[in-house]
Design a protein around this motif. Structure first.
Motif, short mmCIF file in Angstrom:
data_model
loop_
_atom_site.label_atom_id
_atom_site.label_comp_id
_atom_site.label_asym_id
_atom_site.label_seq_id
_atom_site.Cartn_x
_atom_site.Cartn_y
_atom_site.Cartn_z
N GLU A 238 0.81 -1.22 0.00
CA GLU A 238 0.00 0.00 0.00
C GLU A 238 0.84 1.27 0.00
O GLU A 238 0.34 2.36 -0.28
CB GLU A 238 -0.93 0.02 1.22
CG GLU A 238 -0.23 0.11 2.56
CD GLU A 238 0.18 -1.24 3.11
OE1 GLU A 238 0.60 -1.29 4.28
OE2 GLU A 238 0.06 -2.24 2.37
N VAL A 239 2.13 1.16 0.28
CA VAL A 239 3.01 2.33 0.31
C VAL A 239 3.36 2.73 -1.12
O VAL A 239 3.75 1.88 -1.92
CB VAL A 239 4.30 2.03 1.11
CG1 VAL A 239 5.25 3.23 1.07
CG2 VAL A 239 3.95 1.69 2.54
N PRO A 240 3.21 4.02 -1.49
CA PRO A 240 3.58 4.44 -2.84
C PRO A 240 5.08 4.35 -3.06
O PRO A 240 5.86 5.08 -2.45
CB PRO A 240 3.08 5.89 -2.91
CG PRO A 240 3.02 6.35 -1.50
CD PRO A 240 2.68 5.13 -0.69
N GLU A 241 5.49 3.45 -3.93
CA GLU A 241 6.91 3.24 -4.19
C GLU A 241 7.07 2.95 -5.68
O GLU A 241 6.32 2.18 -6.26
CB GLU A 241 7.43 2.07 -3.34
CG GLU A 241 8.94 1.98 -3.26
CD GLU A 241 9.51 1.16 -4.39
OE1 GLU A 241 10.53 1.58 -4.97
OE2 GLU A 241 8.92 0.11 -4.71
N TRP A 242 8.06 3.60 -6.30
CA TRP A 242 8.18 3.55 -7.76
C TRP A 242 8.41 2.15 -8.29
O TRP A 242 7.84 1.75 -9.30
CB TRP A 242 9.33 4.47 -8.20
CG TRP A 242 9.04 5.91 -7.94
CD1 TRP A 242 7.82 6.51 -7.93
CD2 TRP A 242 10.00 6.94 -7.68
NE1 TRP A 242 7.95 7.86 -7.66
CE2 TRP A 242 9.27 8.15 -7.51
CE3 TRP A 242 11.38 6.97 -7.56
CZ2 TRP A 242 9.89 9.36 -7.23
CZ3 TRP A 242 12.00 8.17 -7.30
CH2 TRP A 242 11.26 9.35 -7.14
N GLY A 243 9.25 1.36 -7.63
CA GLY A 243 9.53 0.02 -8.12
C GLY A 243 8.28 -0.86 -8.11
O GLY A 243 8.01 -1.60 -9.07
N HIS A 244 7.51 -0.77 -7.03
CA HIS A 244 6.27 -1.56 -6.95
C HIS A 244 5.26 -1.10 -7.99
O HIS A 244 4.56 -1.92 -8.61
CB HIS A 244 5.68 -1.44 -5.54
CG HIS A 244 4.38 -2.15 -5.38
ND1 HIS A 244 3.16 -1.52 -5.52
CD2 HIS A 244 4.09 -3.46 -5.10
CE1 HIS A 244 2.19 -2.39 -5.32
NE2 HIS A 244 2.73 -3.58 -5.07
N ASP A 245 5.16 0.22 -8.21
CA ASP A 245 4.23 0.73 -9.21
C ASP A 245 4.63 0.29 -10.61
O ASP A 245 3.76 0.00 -11.44
CB ASP A 245 4.17 2.26 -9.13
CG ASP A 245 3.45 2.74 -7.88
OD1 ASP A 245 2.85 1.90 -7.18
OD2 ASP A 245 3.49 3.96 -7.60
N LEU A 246 5.93 0.23 -10.89
CA LEU A 246 6.37 -0.25 -12.19
C LEU A 246 6.04 -1.73 -12.38
O LEU A 246 5.69 -2.15 -13.49
CB LEU A 246 7.88 -0.03 -12.33
CG LEU A 246 8.34 1.41 -12.54
CD1 LEU A 246 9.86 1.50 -12.53
CD2 LEU A 246 7.79 1.97 -13.85
N ARG A 247 6.15 -2.48 -11.32
CA ARG A 247 5.79 -3.90 -11.41
C ARG A 247 4.32 -4.06 -11.76
O ARG A 247 3.95 -4.89 -12.62
CB ARG A 247 6.11 -4.59 -10.09
CG ARG A 247 5.75 -6.07 -10.06
CD ARG A 247 5.85 -6.61 -8.66
NE ARG A 247 5.51 -8.02 -8.60
CZ ARG A 247 5.36 -8.70 -7.48
NH1 ARG A 247 5.53 -8.09 -6.31
NH2 ARG A 247 5.07 -9.99 -7.50
N GLN A 248 3.46 -3.29 -11.11
CA GLN A 248 2.04 -3.36 -11.41
C GLN A 248 1.73 -2.83 -12.81
O GLN A 248 0.82 -3.32 -13.49
CB GLN A 248 1.26 -2.54 -10.37
CG GLN A 248 1.39 -3.02 -8.94
CD GLN A 248 0.72 -4.36 -8.72
OE1 GLN A 248 -0.25 -4.70 -9.39
NE2 GLN A 248 1.25 -5.15 -7.79
N ALA A 249 2.50 -1.82 -13.25
CA ALA A 249 2.21 -1.20 -14.54
C ALA A 249 2.61 -2.09 -15.72
O ALA A 249 2.01 -1.99 -16.79
CB ALA A 249 2.93 0.13 -14.64
N LEU A 250 3.62 -2.93 -15.55
CA LEU A 250 4.08 -3.77 -16.66
C LEU A 250 3.01 -4.74 -17.13
O LEU A 250 2.99 -5.13 -18.30
CB LEU A 250 5.34 -4.54 -16.25
CG LEU A 250 6.64 -3.73 -16.19
CD1 LEU A 250 7.80 -4.62 -15.79
CD2 LEU A 250 6.92 -3.07 -17.54
#
Length: 298
Positions: A238-250
């Protein structure tokens, strides 16, 4: 009576006729200050209602392209990408600064003690640090992340271990060269204790390269943190973090949803470039040889 032309101060000469490396350092300073501004004022903007809660997703439509309402669009879960990108800068700086400070506070004292005392302690510490230094930083951080778990402090610990040998080696080498100076021998002859010599005479003479290492390690730590988040080992989901967001975006990228990948990746790249330029510029000021070479070229 002839008038002598007064020399301008160094910082004014720097601003009047900057070299390429100095211009790049100014760009790095601007980029770094920009992200510091975002990290500091993101909660303020949220409290004023100008930013959404980065963890809120139920009230937003999913996978909306960038628009006047959602500047960076929304993700497949309905998160506001603009809000998560800004708050991702805050989280990244928290983890990175904490990680580099931890590694500095461990590596610098160990390097001073090892270089000053020498003997078996120096050989043992040198062997230990060289063993850690030979391991890839990301692999070491991933292994430690499995052990310590998720969280800002845990991620900082997992990242910091890889940078301790760098501070140790640089400070140790400087200590070995400085401890033979006359003022150190004079302090020893006057009966100064080891603690007094280390803290009063050695410390400020062996840390010239530490700010350079700090900025360069911070730039590398952002990439490591992004790698941990991409692997699902960094911070809670739930924490906004760029690496996690990129994983979800791929997962949505093949369907044409480009904005959820572009903006977090661009923010990470800009922060790394800014810190790298700042570190390289600081290296020129710290390293006398580089300053001499630049003067000769000029």
């Amino acid at each position: 009576m002839p008038m002598t032309k007064r020399q301008l101060p160094t910082f004014l000469r720097f601003a009047k006729n900057p070299q390429l490396s100095q211009k790049l350092m100014l760009i790095g300073i601007v980029i770094t200050l920009f992200f510091l501004f975002l990290a500091f004022f993101a909660p303020v903007l949220q409290s004023w209602g100008w930013l959404q809660n980065p963890r809120e997703f139920l009230s937003n439509p999913i996978q909306q392209p960038p628009s006047a309402k959602y500047w960076f669009g929304t993700s497949r879960l309905g998160h506001d990408v603009f809000s998560r990108t800004l708050f991702g800068a805050q989280v990244a700086l928290q983890v990175v600064i904490l990680a580099t400070v931890l590694s500095m506070f461990i590596g610098v004292p160990l390097g001073m003690v090892s270089g000053y005392l020498g003997g078996k302690l120096d050989r043992v510490l040198l062997f230990l640090m060289d063993s850690i230094y030979t391991l890839p930083g990301l692999l070491l951080s991933v292994t430690l992340a499995f052990v310590v778990g998720r969280g800002i402090f845990n991620a900082a610990i997992a990242i910091s271990i890889a940078y301790i040998p760098q501070y140790y080696r640089v400070v140790r080498n400087h200590t070995i060269s400085v401890k033979t100076e006359v003022f150190i021998e004079a302090a020893q002859a006057m009966g100064a204790s080891t603690w007094v010599v280390l803290s009063r005479y050695l410390f400020f003479n062996v840390i010239q390269s530490v700010p350079v290492l700090f900025t360069l390690n911070a730039a590398d730590a952002i990439l490591v943190l992004g790698g941990l988040g991409f692997l699902g080992l960094g911070l809670p989901e739930e924490v906004p973090e760029w690496g996690h967001d990129l994983r979800q975006a791929l997962e949505a990228l093949p369907t044409g949803i480009w904005w959820t990948t572009l903006f977090p990746g661009l923010a990470m790249t800009l922060m790394v470039v800014g810190l790298s330029l700042l570190g390289e510029g600081l290296n020129e000021f710290v390293n006398p040889r580089l300053r001499r070479e630049n003067r000769m070229r000029k």
